[in-house]
Design an enzyme around this catalytic site. Structure first.
Site, mmCIF file in Angstrom:
data_model
loop_
_atom_site.group_PDB
_atom_site.id
_atom_site.type_symbol
_atom_site.label_atom_id
_atom_site.label_comp_id
_atom_site.label_asym_id
_atom_site.label_seq_id
_atom_site.Cartn_x
_atom_site.Cartn_y
_atom_site.Cartn_z
ATOM 1 N N ASP A 508 41.390 35.760 36.192
ATOM 2 C CA ASP A 508 40.278 36.313 36.974
ATOM 3 C C ASP A 508 40.260 37.823 36.741
ATOM 4 O O ASP A 508 41.160 38.546 37.199
ATOM 5 C CB ASP A 508 40.533 35.983 38.459
ATOM 6 C CG ASP A 508 39.436 36.474 39.384
ATOM 7 O OD1 ASP A 508 38.670 37.372 38.971
ATOM 8 O OD2 ASP A 508 39.351 35.967 40.520
ATOM 9 N N HIS A 509 39.245 38.285 36.037
ATOM 10 C CA HIS A 509 39.229 39.685 35.637
ATOM 11 C C HIS A 509 38.960 40.634 36.802
ATOM 12 O O HIS A 509 39.053 41.845 36.664
ATOM 13 C CB HIS A 509 38.188 39.891 34.528
ATOM 14 C CG HIS A 509 38.539 41.010 33.590
ATOM 15 N ND1 HIS A 509 39.497 41.945 33.874
ATOM 16 C CD2 HIS A 509 38.057 41.334 32.368
ATOM 17 C CE1 HIS A 509 39.589 42.805 32.872
ATOM 18 N NE2 HIS A 509 38.729 42.467 31.944
ATOM 19 N N ARG A 510 38.636 40.074 37.977
ATOM 20 C CA ARG A 510 38.494 40.947 39.149
ATOM 21 C C ARG A 510 39.867 41.401 39.619
ATOM 22 O O ARG A 510 40.047 42.497 40.123
ATOM 23 C CB ARG A 510 37.805 40.201 40.306
ATOM 24 C CG ARG A 510 36.369 39.808 40.013
ATOM 25 C CD ARG A 510 35.846 38.907 41.098
ATOM 26 N NE ARG A 510 36.716 37.750 41.310
ATOM 27 C CZ ARG A 510 36.615 36.893 42.318
ATOM 28 N NH1 ARG A 510 35.687 37.083 43.228
ATOM 29 N NH2 ARG A 510 37.420 35.865 42.438
#
Ligand code: CAO
Length: 536
Positions: A508-510
């Site tokens: 999850d690139h967040r």
């Protein structure tokens, strides 16, 4: 009378700014700082307030006009402020013969009474293209009553006051005549009328007559706007545009049902209803994209192409489908690929086979991967987190539980093995075997599948060179394992055969940035490549 022209104030030098709404009508009392006109540039819309109070005596612009600083907008009689109490009684008394702007005046007890709405000035000979109300309808002040159209402009005739429609004199297609009646409204009163007064009013049957200012919309080339692409090209009146703005509806998406494709309020309401129905998907409905403005996949009648059979989905399959859609749509995924050299790991694993049999466990590469992932999660804690639902925090876990995706007869399930970092290889192998057996016998309880920090999804036994696993929220990363193969590897002086395991890491690139992912992945590969490192 002191007439004052109110002009466009300083609007930052903008020119050709469109008038998208006129919030007042001739005869309206306006307060200082009350909005009178809404202007819209390509960047913003602005409500222009009136700097003085008084009675609006003329409108100097129409909806659709382009204006710049200094252009006249409305004319206001500022004396009407002081005089209004004095004139009110006279106006009410003369209402049978003389039109009044307001039936409701402060200081005067008014009663419920009928008012006749007349064809406004400039609309003689216009065609009634829409009757927006029916007898018995309640309308608010400013609601569109009828829409008239001349060869130059279309105009909405707004209700001068809130009230109930008593009768309608015009029908669609009728031509208007000067001063002709449009309809009669039973308007609201501000005081409690006496029974005598109501009876008297009714017996008189002569209603006060209220001329209303039309809200003008520029005439349209109706044939050319069947497929309108810009909202200003849409064939709709100001009240409908205002309503559409309030409902956040893009008018270009609506096909008008009135004459020549004119969009009515009813069309906007029907559109909103349709959108609500389309996007109302039960939370457990699988495989259906909903919300986020993503168009639904159209329904197809597959039987037209050949024989079909409808199979019902298991509860697990339905849940998996819903979760996959939710995770895929909510999480900005990045997937990184690498190959781990498992030549030594495989040699060690095979050397343990006899002992494993004695212990009654099967030892596949998976328990090693569990142990290696646990070590990587400890070494790189940025992977052992969840996004907090407030969107402002990250939840850092201090425990290491790992889920393993299991392909079971009822669908994909993910049992979780707890405290993997604290368990030895035999214990992990035994626990994993038990979990897989329970999964395949549908014996897993909800608790067995909760509390994971990270997931491993292995398709290694089945083949394939790589795939992009979907993050299992609220976790932030997942490892995909594909089939190991002997491949030539350059050792610095020659190619040597090595057993290479393809790995894919989705995250999850967040929550995780590329640097964290690079560190986690290379640490993981180093440990898998040399399991002695697990002792360090
Ligand atoms: N490469 C090559 N061979 C592999 C391998 C790999 N990556 N992984 C396992 N193998 C071998 C095993 O060593 C075993 O061979 P041996 O018996 O000779 O040792 C054989 O394949 C069968 O292994 P297995 O399937 O019994 O055991 P496992 O521990 O590898 O996997 C499980 C267990 C439950 C993970 C697996 O059976 C499964 O259900 N996978 C499905 C996962 C899935 O559907 N994921 C969703 C994909 S989309 O996210």
């Amino acid at each position: 009378m002191t007439q004052q022209i109110i002009s466009v104030p300083d609007i930052g030098g903008a020119e050709g700014v469109e008038v998208i709404e006129i919030s007042v009508a001739v005869g309206d009392m306006i307060e200082a700082d009350q909005g009178m006109v809404v202007l819209e540039t390509d960047k913003a819309s602005m409500d222009i307030p009136c700097p003085v109070e008084g009675m609006v005596t003329a409108l100097k612009v129409s909806v659709g006009d382009k204006v710049a600083e200094g252009d006249a907008l409305i004319e206001v009689d500022t004396e009407m402020v002081d005089n209004k109490d004095a004139t009110a009684e006279t106006d009410v008394a003369e209402s049978e013969s003389k039109p009044v702007a307001h039936a409701e005046v402060p200081g005067v007890t008014l009663v419920s009474e009928d008012v006749t709405v007349l064809v406004p000035e400039g609309a003689e000979g216009a065609e009634v293209i829409e009757v927006s109300v029916a007898v018995g309808d309640r309308v608010e002040e400013g609601d569109s009553l009828v829409v008239l159209e001349t060869d130059k402009a279309s105009m909405e005739v707004p209700a001068p006051q809130a009230g109930k429609v008593v009768s309608i004199a015009l029908g669609q297609g009728d031509k208007t005549v000067t001063g002709g009646e449009i309809l009669v409204l039973s308007v609201e009163s501000s005081g409690s009328p006496s029974a005598e007064r109501i009876a008297a009013d009714k017996s008189q049957s002569t209603a006060p007559v209220i001329p209303v200012a039309p809200q003008l919309a520029p005439a349209q080339d109706h044939n050319a706007i069947v497929k309108a692409s810009q909202s200003e090209d849409v064939y709709a009146g100001p009240a409908v545009r205002k309503f559409a703005r309030e409902m956040a509806v893009d008018l270009t998406q609506i096909t008008g049902s009135s004459d020549r494709g004119r969009i009515s309020k009813a069309d906007v309401k029907a559109y909103v209803k349709q959108m609500m129905n389309r996007h109302h998907v039960p939370s457990e409905t699988p495989g259906v994209t909903a919300g986020s403005g993503i168009p639904a996949i159209p329904e197809v009648d597959f039987s037209q192409f050949g024989d079909i059979e409808l199979l019902s989905m298991s509860k697990v399959k339905k849940l998996t489908a819903a979760n996959m859609s939710r995770n895929w749509l909510n999480i900005p995924h990045v997937t990184q690929f690498d190959e781990a050299d498992i030549t030594d790991l495989e040699a060690f694993r095979k050397s343990l086979k006899a002992e494993a049999e004695q212990r009654g466990v099967k030892i596949t590469p998976l328990p090693f991967l569990l142990k290696a992932c646990a070590a990587a999660l400890v070494a790189e804690p940025s992977f052992n987190v969840s996004m907090h639902c407030d969107g402002e925090h990250i939840v850092q876990r201090k425990y290491v539980n790992i889920g393993v995706a299991v392909d079971s007869p009822i669908g994909l399930v993910v049992p979780v093995i707890r405290d993997v970092d604290k368990k030895g290889l035999w214990e992990l192998a035994a626990e994993f075997m038990t979990m897989v057996a329970r999964a395949r016998d549908s014996k897993l309880g909800p608790k067995d599948m909760q509390g994971g920090c990270f997931t491993i999804s292995s398709l290694g036994a089945m083949g394939g060179q790589g795939f992009t696993p979907i993050v299992n929220a609220p976790e932030v990363a997942i490892l995909g394992v594909s089939k190991a193969e002997i491949k030539p590897q350059w050792n610095g002086s020659e190619f040597v055969p090595r057993n290479m395991l393809p790995l894919s890491l989705s995250y999850d690139h967040r929550a995780i940035n590329g640097g964290d992912a690079g560190r986690f992945f290379s640490y993981l590969n180093r440990v898998i490549g040399d399991v002695r490192r697990l002792l360090l």
